[in-house]
Design a protein around this motif. Structure first.
Motif, PDB file in Angstrom:
ATOM      1  N   TYR A 287       0.813  -1.216   0.000  1.00  0.00           N
ATOM      2  CA  TYR A 287       0.000   0.000   0.000  1.00  0.00           C
ATOM      3  C   TYR A 287       0.848   1.268   0.000  1.00  0.00           C
ATOM      4  O   TYR A 287       0.318   2.370   0.074  1.00  0.00           O
ATOM      5  CB  TYR A 287      -0.948   0.000   1.195  1.00  0.00           C
ATOM      6  N   VAL A 288       2.173   1.144  -0.078  1.00  0.00           N
ATOM      7  CA  VAL A 288       3.067   2.286  -0.072  1.00  0.00           C
ATOM      8  C   VAL A 288       3.501   2.561  -1.506  1.00  0.00           C
ATOM      9  O   VAL A 288       3.824   1.649  -2.259  1.00  0.00           O
ATOM     10  CB  VAL A 288       4.311   2.005   0.801  1.00  0.00           C
ATOM     11  N   SER A 289       3.482   3.836  -1.885  1.00  0.00           N
ATOM     12  CA  SER A 289       3.943   4.189  -3.229  1.00  0.00           C
ATOM     13  C   SER A 289       4.861   5.397  -3.142  1.00  0.00           C
ATOM     14  O   SER A 289       4.814   6.167  -2.186  1.00  0.00           O
ATOM     15  CB  SER A 289       2.757   4.485  -4.145  1.00  0.00           C
ATOM     16  N   ASP A 290       5.671   5.560  -4.172  1.00  0.00           N
ATOM     17  CA  ASP A 290       6.633   6.661  -4.219  1.00  0.00           C
ATOM     18  C   ASP A 290       6.127   7.760  -5.146  1.00  0.00           C
ATOM     19  O   ASP A 290       6.831   8.184  -6.064  1.00  0.00           O
ATOM     20  CB  ASP A 290       7.994   6.146  -4.701  1.00  0.00           C
ATOM     21  N   ASP A 291       4.935   8.234  -4.917  1.00  0.00           N
ATOM     22  CA  ASP A 291       4.372   9.284  -5.758  1.00  0.00           C
ATOM     23  C   ASP A 291       5.024  10.620  -5.433  1.00  0.00           C
ATOM     24  O   ASP A 291       5.187  10.987  -4.277  1.00  0.00           O
ATOM     25  CB  ASP A 291       2.857   9.407  -5.525  1.00  0.00           C
ATOM     26  N   VAL A 292       5.368  11.334  -6.495  1.00  0.00           N
ATOM     27  CA  VAL A 292       5.946  12.677  -6.337  1.00  0.00           C
ATOM     28  C   VAL A 292       4.805  13.676  -6.494  1.00  0.00           C
ATOM     29  O   VAL A 292       4.077  13.633  -7.487  1.00  0.00           O
ATOM     30  CB  VAL A 292       7.035  12.926  -7.402  1.00  0.00           C
ATOM     31  N   PRO A 293       4.626  14.572  -5.536  1.00  0.00           N
ATOM     32  CA  PRO A 293       3.563  15.568  -5.663  1.00  0.00           C
ATOM     33  C   PRO A 293       3.758  16.430  -6.916  1.00  0.00           C
ATOM     34  O   PRO A 293       4.888  16.699  -7.342  1.00  0.00           O
ATOM     35  CB  PRO A 293       3.697  16.410  -4.398  1.00  0.00           C
ATOM     36  N   ALA A 294       2.676  16.861  -7.498  1.00  0.00           N
ATOM     37  CA  ALA A 294       2.719  17.635  -8.742  1.00  0.00           C
ATOM     38  C   ALA A 294       3.466  18.955  -8.570  1.00  0.00           C
ATOM     39  O   ALA A 294       4.068  19.451  -9.520  1.00  0.00           O
ATOM     40  CB  ALA A 294       1.303  17.886  -9.235  1.00  0.00           C
ATOM     41  N   ILE A 295       3.439  19.518  -7.371  1.00  0.00           N
ATOM     42  CA  ILE A 295       4.101  20.801  -7.148  1.00  0.00           C
ATOM     43  C   ILE A 295       5.604  20.698  -7.408  1.00  0.00           C
ATOM     44  O   ILE A 295       6.226  21.637  -7.899  1.00  0.00           O
ATOM     45  CB  ILE A 295       3.810  21.344  -5.724  1.00  0.00           C
ATOM     46  N   TYR A 296       6.214  19.544  -7.107  1.00  0.00           N
ATOM     47  CA  TYR A 296       7.645  19.382  -7.342  1.00  0.00           C
ATOM     48  C   TYR A 296       7.958  19.386  -8.839  1.00  0.00           C
ATOM     49  O   TYR A 296       8.974  19.942  -9.258  1.00  0.00           O
ATOM     50  CB  TYR A 296       8.166  18.114  -6.693  1.00  0.00           C
ATOM     51  N   SER A 297       7.122  18.764  -9.614  1.00  0.00           N
ATOM     52  CA  SER A 297       7.322  18.770 -11.065  1.00  0.00           C
ATOM     53  C   SER A 297       7.195  20.194 -11.604  1.00  0.00           C
ATOM     54  O   SER A 297       7.998  20.638 -12.428  1.00  0.00           O
ATOM     55  CB  SER A 297       6.301  17.852 -11.725  1.00  0.00           C
ATOM     56  N   THR A 298       6.195  20.915 -11.120  1.00  0.00           N
ATOM     57  CA  THR A 298       6.003  22.307 -11.541  1.00  0.00           C
ATOM     58  C   THR A 298       7.188  23.166 -11.129  1.00  0.00           C
ATOM     59  O   THR A 298       7.686  23.983 -11.924  1.00  0.00           O
ATOM     60  CB  THR A 298       4.704  22.863 -10.928  1.00  0.00           C
ATOM     61  N   LEU A 299       7.673  22.988  -9.926  1.00  0.00           N
ATOM     62  CA  LEU A 299       8.829  23.754  -9.453  1.00  0.00           C
ATOM     63  C   LEU A 299      10.075  23.441 -10.275  1.00  0.00           C
ATOM     64  O   LEU A 299      10.898  24.330 -10.521  1.00  0.00           O
ATOM     65  CB  LEU A 299       9.092  23.468  -7.976  1.00  0.00           C
ATOM     66  N   GLN A 300      10.205  22.232 -10.735  1.00  0.00           N
ATOM     67  CA  GLN A 300      11.343  21.884 -11.562  1.00  0.00           C
ATOM     68  C   GLN A 300      11.293  22.644 -12.886  1.00  0.00           C
ATOM     69  O   GLN A 300      12.293  23.210 -13.326  1.00  0.00           O
ATOM     70  CB  GLN A 300      11.369  20.379 -11.816  1.00  0.00           C
TER      71      GLN A 300
END
Length: 99
Positions: A64-77
């Motif tokens: 039940y654990v996943s390594d999802d990256v929040p969308a804000i980090y992609s936008t900040l990149q």
């Protein structure tokens, strides 16, 4: 450490006591050491059982654990790349001599 102390006591008292008393004392100290070891082993077994239960809980929760990256980090990149590109463009524009 306990065994060393018991051995020293046994050696010091064996000169004054009969062989039967020395054997009895050695048997008593060995029995005490065995009982202490059994208590330690029981405690260790209890601790190992508790650790095994925790490991089972962890293994059950891993799916039940996943390594999802929040969308804000992609936008900040993307914003960071754009800012760096703008700064480089501004430096080139400012410092390249024009005729």
């Amino acid at each position: 450490m306990i065994h060393l102390a018991l051995f020293i006591v046994l050696v010091l008292t064996s000169g004054c006591a009969s062989q039967t008393a020395a054997i009895s004392q050695a048997a008593s100290s060995t029995r005490d050491a065995v009982l202490a070891a059994q208590v330690h082993l029981a405690d260790a077994n209890t601790e190992l059982s508790r650790i095994a239960v925790h490991m089972q809980q962890i293994n059950e929760s891993i799916p039940y654990v996943s390594d999802d990256v929040p969308a804000i980090y992609s936008t900040l990149q993307y914003v960071s790349v754009a800012v760096v590109a703008a700064v480089i463009g501004a430096l080139i524009y400012t410092y390249i001599p024009r005729r």
